[in-house]
Design a protein around this motif. Structure first.
Motif, PDB file in Angstrom:
ATOM      1  N   THR A  26      93.832 -35.807  71.683  1.00 53.50           N
ATOM      2  CA  THR A  26      94.348 -36.991  71.008  1.00 53.50           C
ATOM      3  C   THR A  26      94.578 -36.631  69.547  1.00 53.50           C
ATOM      4  O   THR A  26      93.919 -35.732  69.018  1.00 53.50           O
ATOM      5  CB  THR A  26      93.358 -38.169  71.100  1.00 53.50           C
ATOM      6  OG1 THR A  26      92.084 -37.734  70.634  1.00 53.50           O
ATOM      7  CG2 THR A  26      93.217 -38.653  72.533  1.00 53.50           C
ATOM      8  N   PRO A  27      95.498 -37.310  68.871  1.00 54.84           N
ATOM      9  CA  PRO A  27      95.758 -36.971  67.470  1.00 54.84           C
ATOM     10  C   PRO A  27      94.648 -37.465  66.544  1.00 54.84           C
ATOM     11  O   PRO A  27      94.030 -38.501  66.784  1.00 54.84           O
ATOM     12  CB  PRO A  27      97.078 -37.680  67.171  1.00 54.84           C
ATOM     13  CG  PRO A  27      97.171 -38.762  68.167  1.00 54.84           C
ATOM     14  CD  PRO A  27      96.424 -38.318  69.377  1.00 54.84           C
ATOM     15  N   CYS A  28      94.432 -36.710  65.503  1.00 59.49           N
ATOM     16  CA  CYS A  28      93.480 -37.103  64.462  1.00 59.49           C
ATOM     17  C   CYS A  28      94.003 -38.366  63.785  1.00 59.49           C
ATOM     18  O   CYS A  28      95.195 -38.473  63.498  1.00 59.49           O
ATOM     19  CB  CYS A  28      93.339 -35.967  63.452  1.00 59.49           C
ATOM     20  SG  CYS A  28      92.333 -36.366  62.008  1.00 59.49           S
ATOM     21  N   THR A  30      93.624 -39.345  60.817  1.00 63.28           N
ATOM     22  CA  THR A  30      94.053 -39.174  59.439  1.00 63.28           C
ATOM     23  C   THR A  30      95.204 -38.209  59.246  1.00 63.28           C
ATOM     24  O   THR A  30      96.138 -38.499  58.527  1.00 63.28           O
ATOM     25  CB  THR A  30      92.874 -38.723  58.568  1.00 63.28           C
ATOM     26  OG1 THR A  30      92.301 -37.562  59.144  1.00 63.28           O
ATOM     27  CG2 THR A  30      91.829 -39.797  58.475  1.00 63.28           C
ATOM     28  N   CYS A  31      95.161 -37.043  59.897  1.00 60.23           N
ATOM     29  CA  CYS A  31      96.225 -36.057  59.663  1.00 60.23           C
ATOM     30  C   CYS A  31      97.227 -35.966  60.811  1.00 60.23           C
ATOM     31  O   CYS A  31      98.298 -35.402  60.645  1.00 60.23           O
ATOM     32  CB  CYS A  31      95.634 -34.681  59.368  1.00 60.23           C
ATOM     33  SG  CYS A  31      94.793 -33.918  60.753  1.00 60.23           S
ATOM     34  N   GLY A  32      96.884 -36.492  61.975  1.00 60.73           N
ATOM     35  CA  GLY A  32      97.812 -36.528  63.094  1.00 60.73           C
ATOM     36  C   GLY A  32      97.861 -35.276  63.939  1.00 60.73           C
ATOM     37  O   GLY A  32      98.593 -35.225  64.920  1.00 60.73           O
ATOM     38  N   THR A  33      97.076 -34.256  63.607  1.00 61.98           N
ATOM     39  CA  THR A  33      97.088 -33.051  64.423  1.00 61.98           C
ATOM     40  C   THR A  33      96.331 -33.292  65.728  1.00 61.98           C
ATOM     41  O   THR A  33      95.368 -34.051  65.754  1.00 61.98           O
ATOM     42  CB  THR A  33      96.439 -31.858  63.689  1.00 61.98           C
ATOM     43  OG1 THR A  33      95.107 -32.223  63.317  1.00 61.98           O
ATOM     44  CG2 THR A  33      97.213 -31.478  62.462  1.00 61.98           C
ATOM     45  N   ARG A  90      97.488 -42.307  55.083  1.00 60.01           N
ATOM     46  CA  ARG A  90      97.879 -42.249  56.488  1.00 60.01           C
ATOM     47  C   ARG A  90      96.924 -43.070  57.352  1.00 60.01           C
ATOM     48  O   ARG A  90      97.339 -43.811  58.225  1.00 60.01           O
ATOM     49  CB  ARG A  90      97.920 -40.804  56.997  1.00 60.01           C
ATOM     50  CG  ARG A  90      98.452 -40.740  58.417  1.00 60.01           C
ATOM     51  CD  ARG A  90      98.539 -39.323  58.937  1.00 60.01           C
ATOM     52  NE  ARG A  90      99.244 -39.257  60.178  1.00 60.01           N
ATOM     53  CZ  ARG A  90      98.764 -39.651  61.346  1.00 60.01           C
ATOM     54  NH1 ARG A  90      97.585 -40.180  61.421  1.00 60.01           N
ATOM     55  NH2 ARG A  90      99.481 -39.544  62.444  1.00 60.01           N
ATOM     56  N   VAL A  94      97.958 -46.367  59.647  1.00 62.12           N
ATOM     57  CA  VAL A  94      97.670 -46.441  61.084  1.00 62.12           C
ATOM     58  C   VAL A  94      96.827 -47.671  61.392  1.00 62.12           C
ATOM     59  O   VAL A  94      97.108 -48.414  62.336  1.00 62.12           O
ATOM     60  CB  VAL A  94      96.973 -45.151  61.568  1.00 62.12           C
ATOM     61  CG1 VAL A  94      96.412 -45.318  62.964  1.00 62.12           C
ATOM     62  CG2 VAL A  94      97.930 -43.980  61.529  1.00 62.12           C
TER      63      VAL A  94
END
Length: 106
Positions: A26-28, A30-33, A90, A94
């Motif tokens: 799943t994406p982080c 805060t950073c989306g990685t 970010r 979200v």
């Protein structure tokens, strides 16, 4: 046809998309990685919040004092502050976007 649907189907067909679906990542927040269970922060994982181990330190109480304020190089300090603020922005976006759907989830 919807461009988003077309793009998302291309992502799923790519090697990266296949890897993500196999690994259950799943994406982080805060950073989306993409973050797997191994690289997810254990402190936030207990609350079922996905944050990578790289971003987890940004939410500690002492990060600002111990890392940023003690940095001597003004350029490095500015970069660290900008990175921290970018992550916070970010996360705020979200969460703000997600709140409109909270009634549907609950």
């Amino acid at each position: 046809p919807c461009l988003r649907a077309e793009q998302s189907s291309n992502i799923v067909k790519s090697k990266f998309g296949k890897w993500m679906s196999k690994k259950a990542v799943t994406p982080c927040l805060t950073c989306g990685t993409p973050v797997c269970k191994v690289h997810r922060s254990s402190d936030f994982g207990k609350q079922n919040i996905t944050i990578c181990s790289y971003c987890a330190h940004l939410f500690s109480m002492n990060y600002l004092v111990t890392h940023i304020m003690q940095e001597d190089d003004p350029q490095a300090k500015k970069k660290m502050l900008n990175d921290m603020l970018e992550v916070y922005d970010r996360a705020l976006l979200v969460l703000t976007y997600s709140t409109q759907y909270i009634d549907d989830v609950v």
